[in-house]
Design an enzyme around this catalytic site. Structure first.
Site, PDB file in Angstrom:
ATOM      1  CB  SER A 417      -1.049   0.085   1.002  1.00 37.09           C
ATOM      2  OG  SER A 417      -0.355  -0.376   2.356  1.00 37.09           O
ATOM      3  CG  HIS A 438      -2.985  -0.470  -3.350  1.00 41.10           C
ATOM      4  ND1 HIS A 438      -3.471   0.473  -2.924  1.00 41.10           N
ATOM      5  CD2 HIS A 438      -3.103  -1.545  -1.919  1.00 41.10           C
ATOM      6  CE1 HIS A 438      -3.463   0.591  -1.800  1.00 41.10           C
ATOM      7  NE2 HIS A 438      -3.446  -0.406  -1.113  1.00 41.10           N
ATOM      8  CD  GLU A 450      -4.433   3.366  -5.686  1.00 41.65           C
ATOM      9  OE1 GLU A 450      -4.989   4.572  -5.614  1.00 41.65           O
ATOM     10  OE2 GLU A 450      -4.099   2.690  -4.977  1.00 41.65           O
ATOM     11  CG  ASN A 488      -3.873   4.257   1.078  1.00 41.90           C
ATOM     12  OD1 ASN A 488      -5.126   4.017   1.309  1.00 41.90           O
ATOM     13  ND2 ASN A 488      -3.014   3.099   0.944  1.00 41.90           N
TER      14      ASN A 488
HETATM   15  P1  NAI Z   1      -1.103  -9.360   7.729  1.00 44.20           P
HETATM   16  O1  NAI Z   1      -0.274  -8.873   8.454  1.00 44.20           O
HETATM   17  O2  NAI Z   1      -2.514  -9.569   7.993  1.00 44.20           O
HETATM   18  O3  NAI Z   1      -0.721 -10.614   6.914  1.00 44.20           O
HETATM   19  C1  NAI Z   1       0.480 -10.799   6.380  1.00 44.20           C
HETATM   20  C2  NAI Z   1       0.652 -12.244   6.000  1.00 44.20           C
HETATM   21  O4  NAI Z   1       1.778 -12.848   5.340  1.00 44.20           O
HETATM   22  C3  NAI Z   1       0.936 -13.141   7.399  1.00 44.20           C
HETATM   23  O5  NAI Z   1      -0.266 -13.885   7.695  1.00 44.20           O
HETATM   24  C4  NAI Z   1       2.156 -13.650   7.493  1.00 44.20           C
HETATM   25  O6  NAI Z   1       2.153 -15.006   7.962  1.00 44.20           O
HETATM   26  C5  NAI Z   1       2.593 -13.794   6.068  1.00 44.20           C
HETATM   27  N1  NAI Z   1       3.784 -13.802   5.718  1.00 44.20           N
HETATM   28  C6  NAI Z   1       4.640 -12.856   5.762  1.00 44.20           C
HETATM   29  N2  NAI Z   1       5.976 -13.057   5.523  1.00 44.20           N
HETATM   30  C7  NAI Z   1       5.777 -14.235   4.645  1.00 44.20           C
HETATM   31  C8  NAI Z   1       6.441 -14.979   3.708  1.00 44.20           C
HETATM   32  N3  NAI Z   1       7.589 -14.790   3.537  1.00 44.20           N
HETATM   33  N4  NAI Z   1       6.103 -16.122   3.172  1.00 44.20           N
HETATM   34  C9  NAI Z   1       4.503 -16.419   3.101  1.00 44.20           C
HETATM   35  N5  NAI Z   1       4.000 -15.720   4.220  1.00 44.20           N
HETATM   36  C10 NAI Z   1       4.489 -14.561   4.831  1.00 44.20           C
HETATM   37  O7  NAI Z   1      -0.938  -7.921   6.473  1.00 44.20           O
HETATM   38  P2  NAI Z   1      -2.342  -7.632   5.829  1.00 44.20           P
HETATM   39  O8  NAI Z   1      -2.778  -6.507   6.473  1.00 44.20           O
HETATM   40  O9  NAI Z   1      -2.724  -8.579   4.925  1.00 44.20           O
HETATM   41  O10 NAI Z   1      -1.075  -6.759   4.616  1.00 44.20           O
HETATM   42  C11 NAI Z   1      -0.602  -7.588   3.478  1.00 44.20           C
HETATM   43  C12 NAI Z   1       0.015  -6.315   2.354  1.00 44.20           C
HETATM   44  O11 NAI Z   1      -1.349  -5.969   1.734  1.00 44.20           O
HETATM   45  C13 NAI Z   1       0.798  -5.403   2.963  1.00 44.20           C
HETATM   46  O12 NAI Z   1       1.792  -4.910   1.978  1.00 44.20           O
HETATM   47  C14 NAI Z   1      -0.294  -4.221   3.160  1.00 44.20           C
HETATM   48  O13 NAI Z   1       0.644  -2.797   3.133  1.00 44.20           O
HETATM   49  C15 NAI Z   1      -1.128  -4.561   2.113  1.00 44.20           C
HETATM   50  N6  NAI Z   1      -2.389  -3.988   2.123  1.00 44.20           N
HETATM   51  C16 NAI Z   1      -3.241  -3.882   3.338  1.00 44.20           C
HETATM   52  C17 NAI Z   1      -4.379  -3.355   3.343  1.00 44.20           C
HETATM   53  C18 NAI Z   1      -4.917  -3.472   4.756  1.00 44.20           C
HETATM   54  O14 NAI Z   1      -5.983  -2.823   4.734  1.00 44.20           O
HETATM   55  N7  NAI Z   1      -4.751  -4.321   5.805  1.00 44.20           N
HETATM   56  C19 NAI Z   1      -4.958  -2.766   2.438  1.00 44.20           C
HETATM   57  C20 NAI Z   1      -4.153  -2.721   1.072  1.00 44.20           C
HETATM   58  C21 NAI Z   1      -2.884  -3.452   1.145  1.00 44.20           C
END
Ligand code: NAI
Length: 679
Positions: A417, A438, A450, A488
């Protein structure tokens, strides 16, 4: 076979039945454009002079019967008088169908919406294909109007006011089976039986669908005022009259004129001719058109991806994977944690249960979604979507690890993001295939994606990313790889201003109320709590390195104390059963008069900055991105249209005033000067 028509074709079979094939020229979809209506009117006049045994309306288009009236023609209506003439003509054609001295049948498949369903309602019998692709409804309310070709009168007559109002006021579409249950169809049957059924109802009229006694009662003159109250209460929960007058207008005319169909129909036309010229309707029609423009970013036809591999099964990755499988892709979902994957499958199951309902369909969707802790899916994936932690180093390491396992033309998409793609590209040997996809949270509800194009992203990759986005029924918006991309970046100053206001002691509820009264679906404080305060802080901090956004201490303190919002049960608000508890405002409280402007003008100022920076390619796309990425009041037409409606010069003065009172976060962006030239 008749000649001289461009959009309809009529043929008479050996039983003396006339089949009117609707087939709008140069279009893949039937719409009731002026020229098609002309032809219909002429043909109906001919048939009326020499009535056949029966008339059957059917469509030669693959995607459906008729998708509605011609929306583009709406935008050209300049006066109420002209609008009324167009609508009355529509009513005249429908009345001709209704008054044909022989049986008339609408044979429906696919889309049968708006004016299309109004035509079907004017027929004596309606028979529809019971396939899942059949969609029946009167969704005019979504464009700021209500049915005008007699559809309000006829749907109420056919299905009773409760069912018909439910359909018209929500704008929802229904399956053939549901429409049949509501009494709107005579038959919902498999496609192969349609023709036979049409012939058979002509020979032997079917029993008319029954309307329940209580539904009829609701139309009674003494019951109507009470029903009206209930309907208004329901509608006002979703939209206030000043912003969305159409549902209220529909309820009003029904309550007044339901006893006199002729008058009701006249008022239906008058009401639509007035609504169609309102800013709300004009904006909603434009916003509808913007969706089509976004879909048109996907131009390639020969791309046929089948397998998507998602890495990271957290909030976003899990939901992206589930959504892609729902849309028919085979999906593997990888995470470091087995229990995270179990959580993904559980969430997917609830989503499918809600969306698909039928057990077989749910099982099929679950079969398409495969937990894959080892990453076996990488080898055959056409697209990889990365949604792991928001950390450039961690993401780069992952890219280095997976690239050698991929097919040469697999797209690598990141859901970051805030990290510019240029920071991630060096980790890849072939960074032309790196693109941002995105998504917004919650994935199943937010229509925008996006498409982030970095310096090394190839045109082909961008096109493919747009294609996938469209295939999974989301709206692609190409944006440049700049901090916060579009949504954002525009949203954050607004959210941060809300926190500053809270720090100044303005009650949280008053801040949220100012935004919802403006037309936002949710106030900024509640939104920050819903997104997660840790995420808000991270995005705000990332952005503040590049621009003067200001990160309020109160936000940092909440995050430091692990009060992250809804997900921890406490943020700005305390949450009970997933809902924020908002203490009532004291009766003598009056909010600061500049409260709404402080929120909205920071958003507008950043929207102008994005346009100046070329984050997207046009004013239209700034509006579209902010509406579909944040829910920004659609009836206002998006931030740029709203800015125009208030007057650019006036807004610049207001910003200067706020700048002198509250500091240079309100300093008008230089982009306003460009807009002033075109005002
Ligand atoms: P989150 O922390 O809920 O999930 C991340 C997941 O990735 C975790 O389950 C973790 O175990 C896994 N993970 C980490 N490293 C790994 C690896 N090397 N191999 C496999 N799994 C791995 O994070 P979230 O909120 O889902 O965010 C994920 C991405 O999406 C980030 O880049 C964030 O900026 C982006 N994003 C988040 C939004 C939100 O509202 N939470 C909205 C739009 C984008």
């Amino acid at each position: 076979m008749s000649a001289n028509y461009k959009n309809i074709k009529t043929e008479t079979d050996d039983e003396g039945i006339v089949w009117i094939h609707l087939d709008k020229a140069d279009s893949s979809t039937n719409i009731l454009s002026a020229d098609l209506m002309d032809e219909l009117e002429q043909e109906l006049t001919n048939l009326n002079n020499k009535p056949p045994r029966a008339v059957i309306f059917l469509s030669d288009k693959k995607n459906g019967f008729i998708a509605g009236a011609d929306i583009n023609e709406f935008t050209r209506l300049e006066t109420e008088h002209v609008a009324l003439t167009v609508i009355q003509r529509g009513q005249r054609v429908m009345n001709m169908i209704e008054r044909m001295p022989c049986p008339t049948v609408a044979l429906i498949h696919g889309f049968c919406l708006g004016g299309g369903f109004e035509l079907a309602l004017a027929c004596r019998y309606r028979i529809a294909d019971n396939d899942t692709k059949t969609k029946i409804g009167l969704p005019e309310i979504k464009l700021g109007i209500h049915p005008g070709f007699g559809g309000a009168v006829r749907s109420i007559r056919t299905a009773g006011p409760i069912n018909a109002m439910n359909m018209m006021l929500t704008g929802r579409t229904f399956s053939a089976k549901a429409a049949k249950k509501m009494g709107l169809l005579h038959y919902a049957i498999p496609k192969r039986h349609l023709m036979t059924a049409a012939r058979s109802v002509i020979k032997k009229p079917p029993t008319e669908p029954k309307i329940a006694w209580w539904a009829k009662l609701a139309n009674n003159r003494y019951a109507r005022p009470l029903v009206k109250k209930v309907l208004i209460k329901q509608v006002s929960k979703k939209a206030i009259r000043a912003h969305y007058p159409a549902p209220y207008a529909l309820i009003d005319i029904w309550e007044r004129y339901a006893d006199d169909e002729q008058r009701f129909m006249e008022e239906e036309a008058i009401s639509v001719s007035q609504l169609i010229l309102t800013k709300t309707a004009q904006n909603l029609v434009r916003v509808f058109g913007l969706q089509e423009k976004m879909k048109a970013y996907s131009k390639i036809k020969d791309y046929n991806p089948k397998h998507i591999h998602v890495i990271g099964g957290g909030v976003m990755g899990g939901d992206i994977a589930a959504w892609c499988a729902l849309q028919g892709f085979s999906v593997t979902i990888q995470d470091k944690e087995q229990k995270t994957l179990a959580g993904v499958m559980k969430r997917a199951y609830s989503l499918y249960k809600k969306k698909l309902k039928k057990r077989l369909l749910i099982t099929e969707a679950m079969d398409r979604l495969v937990p894959d802790i080892k990453g076996n899916g990488l080898k055959q994936a056409d697209v990889v979507i990365e949604a792991i932690f928001e950390d450039a180093e961690v993401k780069s390491n992952l890219f280095r690890e997976i690239e050698p396992q991929l097919k040469p033309d697999t797209i690598i998409a990141t859901n970051t993001s805030s990290i510019p793609l240029e920071q991630l590209a060096p980790a890849l040997k072939d960074s032309s295939r790196l693109v941002g996809l995105h998504f917004f949270n919650p994935v199943a509800k937010m229509p925008l994606v996006e498409i982030v194009c970095g310096k090394s992203t190839s045109e082909q990759t961008m096109q493919r990313a747009a294609n996938i986005t469209k295939t999974i029924r989301r709206l692609p918006l190409p944006v440049s790889s700049s901090p916060g991309f579009l949504v954002n970046r525009i949203l954050m100053p607004y959210l941060m201003e809300a926190v500053v206001l809270a720090e100044e002691g303005v009650p949280l509820k008053a801040i949220d109320k100012a935004a919802t009264e403006f037309g936002m679906p949710m106030g900024p404080i509640e939104l920050a709590d819903t997104v997660g305060l840790d995420i808000c802080l991270k995005v705000a901090e990332n952005l503040s390195q590049q621009m003067d956004i200001g990160v309020p201490e109160r936000l940092r303190n909440l995050v430091n104390n692990k009060n992250l919002g809804k997900k921890t049960g406490r943020g700005f608000y305390t949450f009970k059963k997933g809902k924020p508890v908002k203490p009532d405002l004291s009766k003598d409280y009056t909010p600061p008069t500049d409260l709404p402007d402080r929120l909205i003008l920071r958003l507008l100022n950043e929207a102008v900055a994005c346009l100046r920076d070329g984050v997207v390619d046009s004013i239209d796309m700034v509006d579209a991105g902010v509406i579909f990425g944040t829910g920004f009041a659609p009836f206002r037409g998006g931030p740029m249209t709203y800015a125009n409606s208030r007057g650019i010069e006036q807004l610049v003065k207001l910003l200067e005033n706020l700048d002198s009172r509250y500091g240079n976060r309100f300093k008008p962006d230089i982009g306003w000067q460009e807009l002033l030239k075109t005002e």
